[in-house]
Scaffold this motif. Structure first.
Motif: not given
Ligand code: UDX
Ligand code: UDX
Length: 469
Positions: A77-83, A146-149, A124-126, A153-155
């Protein structure tokens, strides 16, 4: 912005088929579907396409074409989210079984977990897309998480609502040629509009733009609940009339045909049945009712709740009719069920009317013998166990599954049609009749069979909504 990598969290009845079609239609986009359930992912990756975890006509072909090319199923899951630059959330949102809103509100714990995971992993931005059906204003909760946790990094995150309107059994067709696609987003900012356009342009690969609607997020979320409430309401409305038809000698199919030809009413969703099931209708109406109550709108809540009350009545009344027709006792009698799925052409049994009818009959100590072309035996046991009316052992003693419809019906006192599978129409009904106890009763809960022919053979028939003059 052009979407290159999509990740979808949740490889269920919605996530799986939706992503398979996106991948098929957009070969330039990599689509990875992830799920915490390893068995499910393994089944999606199975070489044998008949083992896919979701049965949908035509889905095997779509998966075959795209899988391994730009469609991937994984537990990473983490890998797919990251990409990914776009993440669909398509996890389940069951009705809460505990605490405040128990039995009514949507349980959003999986959604929240997904949001927290996305926040933790993203570098990165999502664009985050709500595919799961959610109560109104859930997007703002997701945004806040999403904005608070984040991970420091400035995503930047954009949240879109993109409800799914596919119906099971016709999922591939519905996805390929949808009546409309709905995209809700933050229409007040440039970033919001850009995110919406990114998603619109994914669908525009195969859906014409005038079928793609854009709205604000709340309208989009509420439209999904409303669409399901309206559809379910039509079924409850015609089912309410079915009981009146039976008393008065009218025929509900004739009434449905007569009113359906009025173009303002239309012919669809007027099929009287043993009651609607499926993962959405009841859950979404309960959600609507809960939201209305939360805002103190008791008349609005009561109005929609009645759709469910009527549906519960229809299921119960079908079972009670079987009991009273069989001389007020079904104890020790074999009753054959044709069908267990909540509708034809799916292996999904969630909220299927068959479960509730079986439950009533098992309470009366009947032997329920089920044949369904796509549902596994263990699923049937899990379904009746879920109601918690009896122990698991009692359910196993009373309910049995058959691989062969003729065996299921052999020595039965009655056959009940619970799902409208086409194959039931092609059976040798004379043979079924010959092997049954007499009088041989037949209860058609789907208005599927030719009752005149069956009566000719000797069956004593009941067809939902069909009155005797
Ligand atoms: C679900 C919702 O029920 C529906 O409201 C929504 O519109 C779409 O998603 P469905 O796909 O039919 O519908 O649900 P299901 O078949 O249960 O699939 C959900 C999947 O999410 C499961 O495979 C489950 O393992 C997975 N999941 C759940 C995760 O991967 N992570 C979680 O945290 C929770
Ligand atoms: C529904 C919505 O149709 C779909 O747009 C949404 O995305 C999810 O919920 P689904 O539950 O898969 O789809 O199936 P649907 O065809 O809507 O049937 C729901 C239930 O209503 C089934 O049990 C079906 O048998 C019953 N039904 C439907 C009737 O009893 N009579 C009808 O005329 C139509």
């Amino acid at each position: 912005m052009k979407v290159k990598n999509i990740c979808c969290i949740g490889a269920g009845y919605v996530g799986g088929p939706t992503m398979a079609v996106i991948a098929q239609k957009c070969p330039q986009i990599n689509v990875t579907v992830v799920d915490i359930n390893e068995k499910r992912i393994a089944a999606w990756n199975d070489k044998d396409l008949s083992k896919l975890p979701v049965y949908e006509p035509g889905l095997d072909k779509v998966v075959e074409e795209a899988r391994g090319r730009n469609l991937f199923f994984s537990t990473a899951v983490d890998e797919a989210i990251d990409k990914a630059d776009m993440i669909f959330i398509s996890v389940n949102t069951p009705t809460k079984t505990y605490g405040k809103g128990k039995g009514m509100a949507a349980d959003l714990k999986y959604i929240e977990l997904c949001a927290r995971q996305i926040a933790r992993v993203s570098k990165s931005d999502k664009i985050v897309v709500e595919k799961s059906t959610l109560p109104v204003r859930t997007a703002s909760a997701i945004k806040s998480i999403l904005d608070n946790t984040g991970n420091g990094s400035d995503v930047k995150f954009q949240i879109l609502s993109n409800p799914e309107f596919l119906a099971e059994g016709t999922a591939v067709e519905d996805l390929l040629a949808p009546d409309r696609v709905l995209v809700g987003g933050d229409t007040s900012t440039e970033e919001g509009k850009e995110a919406m356009e990114a998603l619109v342009s994914v669908y525009a690969n195969w859906v014409s733009r005038d079928h793609i609607l854009t709205t604000n997020v709340w309208s989009s979320e509420l439209s999904k609940l409303t669409a399901n409430a309206f559809l379910a309401q039509r079924v409850s409305s015609i089912n309410a009339l079915s009981e009146l038809c039976e008393k008065t000698g009218a025929d509900v199919n004739e009434v449905a045909r007569a009113i359906g030809m009025d173009s303002r009413i239309g012919p669809k969703f007027l099929k009287s049945s043993v009651g609607f099931g499926g993962s959405c209708f009841q859950k979404d109406i309960l959600n609507l009712v809960y939201i209305a109550k939360t805002y103190g709108l008791s008349e609005v809540a009561d109005y929609w709740e009645q759709v469910i009350t009527m549906n519960d009545h229809q299921k119960r009344r079908f079972a009670h009719n079987i009991i009273s027709t069989l001389f007020n006792t079904v104890s020790g009698k074999k009753i054959a069920f044709l069908g267990w799925a909540f509708k034809k052409d799916t292996n999904d049994t969630r909220e299927s009317a068959a479960i509730y009818v079986a439950d009533e009959l098992l309470n009366e100590q009947s032997n329920v013998a089920v044949y369904d072309p796509k549902v596994e035996e263990e699923q049937m046991y899990a379904d009746v166990d879920y109601l918690n009316t009896r122990t698991s052992e009692e359910n196993r003693a009373g309910l049995s599954a058959y691989q062969d419809p003729y065996e299921a019906c052999k020595d039965a006192h009655a056959i009940a049609v619970l799902t409208e599978w086409d194959e039931f129409k092609t059976y040798d009904w004379q043979k079924l009749y010959d092997q049954m106890q007499k009088p041989a009763f037949l209860f058609d809960g789907r208005g599927l069979l030719n009752i005149e022919e069956l009566e000719e053979i000797g069956f004593v028939c009941y067809k939902i909504g069909s009155g005797k003059e």
